[in-house]
Structures are given as structure tokens and as C-alpha cells.
Design a protein around this motif. Sequence first.
Motif, mmCIF file in Angstrom:
data_model
loop_
_atom_site.group_PDB
_atom_site.id
_atom_site.type_symbol
_atom_site.label_atom_id
_atom_site.label_comp_id
_atom_site.label_asym_id
_atom_site.label_seq_id
_atom_site.Cartn_x
_atom_site.Cartn_y
_atom_site.Cartn_z
ATOM 1 N N ALA A 72 9.680 39.148 -6.026
ATOM 2 C CA ALA A 72 10.798 40.084 -6.117
ATOM 3 C C ALA A 72 10.954 40.517 -7.571
ATOM 4 C CB ALA A 72 12.077 39.437 -5.620
ATOM 5 N N PRO A 73 10.886 41.826 -7.823
ATOM 6 C CA PRO A 73 10.856 42.272 -9.209
ATOM 7 C C PRO A 73 12.165 42.068 -9.953
ATOM 8 C CG PRO A 73 10.962 44.145 -7.695
ATOM 9 C CD PRO A 73 10.811 42.920 -6.857
ATOM 10 N N GLY A 74 12.056 41.601 -11.189
ATOM 11 C CA GLY A 74 13.145 41.652 -12.161
ATOM 12 C C GLY A 74 14.434 40.942 -11.798
ATOM 13 N N MET A 75 15.358 40.980 -12.696
ATOM 14 C CA MET A 75 16.759 40.645 -12.459
ATOM 15 C C MET A 75 17.036 39.181 -12.115
ATOM 16 S SD MET A 75 17.177 43.589 -13.083
ATOM 17 C CE MET A 75 17.999 45.136 -12.880
ATOM 18 N N LEU A 76 16.018 38.389 -11.849
ATOM 19 C CA LEU A 76 16.308 37.055 -11.338
ATOM 20 C C LEU A 76 17.052 36.206 -12.359
ATOM 21 C CD1 LEU A 76 13.045 36.358 -9.380
ATOM 22 C CD2 LEU A 76 15.329 36.690 -8.453
ATOM 23 N N VAL A 129 5.215 54.696 2.358
ATOM 24 C CA VAL A 129 6.197 55.076 1.343
ATOM 25 C C VAL A 129 7.412 54.175 1.466
ATOM 26 C CG1 VAL A 129 6.924 57.210 0.220
ATOM 27 C CG2 VAL A 129 5.787 57.299 2.468
ATOM 28 N N GLU A 130 7.624 53.305 0.493
ATOM 29 C CA GLU A 130 8.866 52.539 0.480
ATOM 30 C C GLU A 130 9.937 53.403 -0.171
ATOM 31 O OE1 GLU A 130 6.961 49.010 -1.477
ATOM 32 O OE2 GLU A 130 8.181 48.016 0.046
ATOM 33 N N SER A 131 11.169 52.927 -0.101
ATOM 34 C CA SER A 131 12.225 53.697 -0.761
ATOM 35 C C SER A 131 12.122 53.530 -2.282
ATOM 36 C CB SER A 131 13.602 53.271 -0.268
ATOM 37 O OG SER A 131 13.898 51.937 -0.629
ATOM 38 N N LEU A 156 24.918 45.730 -5.610
ATOM 39 C CA LEU A 156 24.492 45.873 -4.210
ATOM 40 C C LEU A 156 23.557 47.071 -4.117
ATOM 41 C CD1 LEU A 156 24.937 44.972 -1.214
ATOM 42 C CD2 LEU A 156 26.709 46.734 -1.100
ATOM 43 N N ALA A 157 22.454 46.896 -3.377
ATOM 44 C CA ALA A 157 21.515 47.995 -3.131
ATOM 45 C C ALA A 157 21.880 48.653 -1.803
ATOM 46 C CB ALA A 157 20.086 47.462 -3.088
ATOM 47 N N VAL A 158 22.114 49.983 -1.829
ATOM 48 C CA VAL A 158 22.532 50.693 -0.618
ATOM 49 C C VAL A 158 21.583 51.851 -0.329
ATOM 50 C CG1 VAL A 158 24.974 50.060 -0.787
ATOM 51 C CG2 VAL A 158 24.179 52.127 -1.936
ATOM 52 N N LEU A 205 20.023 53.015 -3.948
ATOM 53 C CA LEU A 205 20.815 52.991 -5.179
ATOM 54 C C LEU A 205 21.403 51.600 -5.387
ATOM 55 C CD1 LEU A 205 22.747 56.373 -4.718
ATOM 56 C CD2 LEU A 205 20.599 55.955 -5.968
ATOM 57 N N VAL A 206 21.201 51.033 -6.560
ATOM 58 C CA VAL A 206 21.804 49.746 -6.919
ATOM 59 C C VAL A 206 23.043 50.039 -7.760
ATOM 60 C CG1 VAL A 206 21.479 47.575 -8.155
ATOM 61 C CG2 VAL A 206 19.587 48.557 -6.827
ATOM 62 N N LEU A 207 24.203 49.590 -7.258
ATOM 63 C CA LEU A 207 25.497 49.905 -7.869
ATOM 64 C C LEU A 207 26.354 48.642 -7.919
ATOM 65 C CD1 LEU A 207 25.955 53.204 -5.880
ATOM 66 C CD2 LEU A 207 25.888 53.053 -8.385
ATOM 67 N N LEU A 217 13.673 50.902 -10.656
ATOM 68 C CA LEU A 217 13.250 49.528 -10.343
ATOM 69 C C LEU A 217 11.986 49.518 -9.491
ATOM 70 C CD1 LEU A 217 16.603 47.674 -9.515
ATOM 71 C CD2 LEU A 217 15.443 47.958 -11.710
ATOM 72 N N ARG A 218 11.821 50.557 -8.657
ATOM 73 C CA ARG A 218 10.625 50.622 -7.797
ATOM 74 C C ARG A 218 10.339 52.077 -7.470
ATOM 75 N NH1 ARG A 218 10.838 47.865 -1.958
ATOM 76 N NH2 ARG A 218 11.873 49.786 -1.347
ATOM 77 N N PRO A 219 9.132 52.555 -7.770
ATOM 78 C CA PRO A 219 8.781 53.913 -7.355
ATOM 79 C C PRO A 219 8.631 53.954 -5.844
ATOM 80 C CG PRO A 219 6.974 52.895 -8.617
ATOM 81 C CD PRO A 219 8.020 51.838 -8.416
ATOM 82 N N PRO A 240 17.190 39.789 -3.325
ATOM 83 C CA PRO A 240 18.265 40.669 -2.856
ATOM 84 C C PRO A 240 17.737 41.688 -1.838
ATOM 85 C CG PRO A 240 17.620 41.222 -5.116
ATOM 86 C CD PRO A 240 16.871 39.980 -4.742
ATOM 87 N N LEU A 241 18.514 41.919 -0.792
ATOM 88 C CA LEU A 241 18.110 42.822 0.286
ATOM 89 C C LEU A 241 18.882 44.138 0.181
ATOM 90 C CD1 LEU A 241 18.201 40.248 3.233
ATOM 91 C CD2 LEU A 241 16.254 40.893 1.792
ATOM 92 N N ILE A 242 18.330 45.177 0.791
ATOM 93 C CA ILE A 242 18.983 46.485 0.798
ATOM 94 C C ILE A 242 19.912 46.564 2.010
ATOM 95 C CG2 ILE A 242 18.594 48.967 1.013
ATOM 96 C CD1 ILE A 242 15.828 48.467 -0.353
ATOM 97 N N SER A 243 21.160 47.028 1.778
ATOM 98 C CA SER A 243 22.103 47.262 2.875
ATOM 99 C C SER A 243 21.975 48.711 3.343
ATOM 100 C CB SER A 243 23.537 46.988 2.424
ATOM 101 O OG SER A 243 23.720 45.605 2.203
HETATM 102 P P1 AMP Z 1 12.490 45.703 0.341
HETATM 103 O O1 AMP Z 1 13.459 44.907 1.145
HETATM 104 O O2 AMP Z 1 11.059 45.226 0.474
HETATM 105 O O3 AMP Z 1 12.622 47.183 0.541
HETATM 106 O O4 AMP Z 1 12.817 45.409 -1.198
HETATM 107 C C1 AMP Z 1 14.128 45.547 -1.682
HETATM 108 C C2 AMP Z 1 14.059 46.017 -3.111
HETATM 109 O O5 AMP Z 1 15.347 46.306 -3.620
HETATM 110 C C3 AMP Z 1 13.457 44.968 -4.023
HETATM 111 O O6 AMP Z 1 12.681 45.611 -5.009
HETATM 112 C C4 AMP Z 1 14.713 44.310 -4.611
HETATM 113 O O7 AMP Z 1 14.467 43.638 -5.809
HETATM 114 C C5 AMP Z 1 15.611 45.525 -4.783
HETATM 115 N N1 AMP Z 1 17.034 45.176 -4.780
HETATM 116 C C6 AMP Z 1 17.809 44.938 -3.718
HETATM 117 N N2 AMP Z 1 19.082 44.630 -4.090
HETATM 118 C C7 AMP Z 1 19.097 44.676 -5.442
HETATM 119 C C8 AMP Z 1 20.088 44.451 -6.430
HETATM 120 N N3 AMP Z 1 21.340 44.113 -6.101
HETATM 121 N N4 AMP Z 1 19.742 44.582 -7.709
HETATM 122 C C9 AMP Z 1 18.482 44.906 -8.052
HETATM 123 N N5 AMP Z 1 17.494 45.131 -7.180
HETATM 124 C C10 AMP Z 1 17.785 45.014 -5.891
#
Ligand code: AMP
Length: 316
Positions: free
Chosen positions: A215-219, A168-170, A107-109, A86-88, A183-185, A51-54
Motif C-alpha cells: 500500500a503506497p505511502g502514508m503508513l 484502468v484503476e481510479s 477518507l478516500a471517496v 479524492l482523499v479529503l 497518490l496513484r495515476p 486504507p480502502l476507498i469509500s
Molecule cells: P484500491 O482499493 O486497490 O483501489 O486502492 C486504494 C488506494 O487508495 C490505495 O492506493 C490507497 O493507499 C489509497 N487510499 C485510500 N484511502 C486513503 C487515505 N485515507 N489516504 C491516502 N490514501 C488512501
Amino acid sequence: MAPVARAAALLRAGQLVAFPTETVYGLGGAARDAAAVAGIFAAKGRPHFNPLISHFPDADTAFAEVLADGRARALAAAFWPGPLTLVLPRAPGCAIAELATAGLPSLAVRVPAHPLAQALLREAGVPVVAPSANRSGAVSPTTAAHVMEGLAGRIAAVLDGGPCAVGVESTVVDLTGPVPLLLRPGGVPEAALAALIGPLGRPAPASAEDAARPAPGMLSSHYAPALPVRLDATAVAPGEALLAFGPALPGAGALWQLSESGDTVEAAARLFAGLRWLDAEGQRLGLSGIAAMPIPEEGLGAAIRDRLARAAAPRG
Ligand code: AMP
Ligand code: MG
């Protein structure tokens, strides 16, 4: 045309544009455009869909896509723009491509603070997904030159904002349940979050299979069809639906074509919609399962096969 206006126009046209954020350079694509999102995975050479961040220019546009509660609003007021994700839950009308969330109902925003990212997102006027702008397995880029070393010829443009603040990642916080989960420091310290919304939990330990994934978790909670999925089908059994790749096998009770021409990027863009449609249509018609035609390992084929293998895996 000014670089930002040109980059924004490219994004709106479905092209890929790398841009600086306060963390690292991101590889941006229009989040509602499944083909653009597939292009990101292809450009990076990712072997799986995570999953990607929007990204959005402000909290109002971000919260239009999700169900934001009081905790989300408090965190956004304190830390956006900035390195907090934020994952919502997805809002009912959310049109972000399912490929961008790997089929998850969440969705991660994020609202990045970098002035060029801000300008680009505002000018683009559409949500932009952006993982780090490097080839899969390579180090995250902190200059435009790093981006081009890995991705020249694979993306339409890179906005040069000079070197990013490195390392520093988000911080990623899951607010889909009653207890917020870290989910990620990252750039925003946990204690600063806890001061506003109380203590943060940790995600449940991943299964052994999930733990082996980058990719951590949730899969394991990713969308899986209710109908059984049969891989590498070379014939359709009576009562089966068909997920086709290339010229379709005859005899299917319902058919979804991933890519008539055998293009793995087109197939990736159509994968999640196809699984969902075949599942619903197959159940409506009383079909027994979904047969998936063979997908080659080349290009995004490996990631598609990985996702289909999860859909076909026995359910717990
Ligand atoms: P990056 O693109 O490297 O900043 O990584 C994105 C991070 O956000 C990863 O740790 C993903 O697993 C997490 N992430 C993105 N979307 C979701 C989601 N819908 N639920 C849980 N984690 C998410
Ligand atoms: Mg990365």
C-alpha cells in the motif's frame, strides 16, 4: 427479489457483495460496519490493513463524510461519476469505520460510473468500501467468474455486470494539504486534473519500511497511541492498560477486549477503537502504557500483529 435489491439488502446486513465498477470488480462491504470491513480483509487474506476507498452514488453523499473544498468540488463536477478518487479530511460526524481508513484522519471517496455500481450504491443507501474482489496477491478480477474463482464461499453474492473495461484503476488525488498530490495515476489523466486545480505534487518519499509495503505511502503517519505499546504480553505490569485477546490477564488498570473467544475477525473490527480508547483512558488514569496480549498469525492475526508492531515502534 431483483439482484440489485438483494445485493443492497445483503450489504446493509453487513454481508460482503462483489460488484462491477468501470475499473475492476470491487469487494463491497458497509463502510460504517467495522465487522463487515474486517470481513473484507479476511476474505481477501490481506496480511495488513491498508486504507480502502469509500464508494457513493453521487457527490452529495460522498461530501457528507469529508471536508470538501473548492478544488474537490471542481474535480467532482468534472469527473464524477468516474475513475477519480479524492482523499479529503474526515468530516467531524464521519462514521466510516476506522479500520476502513487504517486509522488515518483522511477518507478516500469515489463515485463510480458503472450503472450496476450506481444502482447498488443508490439502493444500499450506505457508504460501501470496496477494494478489488480478489484474494491478496492475485490479479484484479474483470468478470464475475474471476471473482468466484478466488472468493466463492467467502462472500455472500456477486452482481454480474459482464466484463469490465480492463486495466484502468481510479486516479487517487490527496487534497488534504495546500498542494494537491497525485497518490496513484489512473483513469483520469493528471493533465486533466491540473487544468482545473493547478499542478499536482508527489507524496514525500516513503520511509524504507513503508516502501517495502504494497500500500503506497502514508503508513508512517497512521494513528499511533501516545502511550507506549508492549507486544506479546503474558502478564500485566503495575500501571498498565491491557489490550486483551481471549481470556483477559488480571491486574490491568483499563481493559479493552478485542475478542473474548479469540476470533481474529472480531478482533480486527475492534482494534482501532480499542487502541484509541485505551490511549485516552490510560492517559486520563495516569497509566504508563498498553500491554497487548499475543495474537496468533492465523486469519487476520497477521494484519493485527502488523498494526500493533507499528503502534509499538519507536517514534521519530
Ligand atoms: P484500491 O482499493 O486497490 O483501489 O486502492 C486504494 C488506494 O487508495 C490505495 O492506493 C490507497 O493507499 C489509497 N487510499 C485510500 N484511502 C486513503 C487515505 N485515507 N489516504 C491516502 N490514501 C488512501
Ligand atoms: Mg487489488
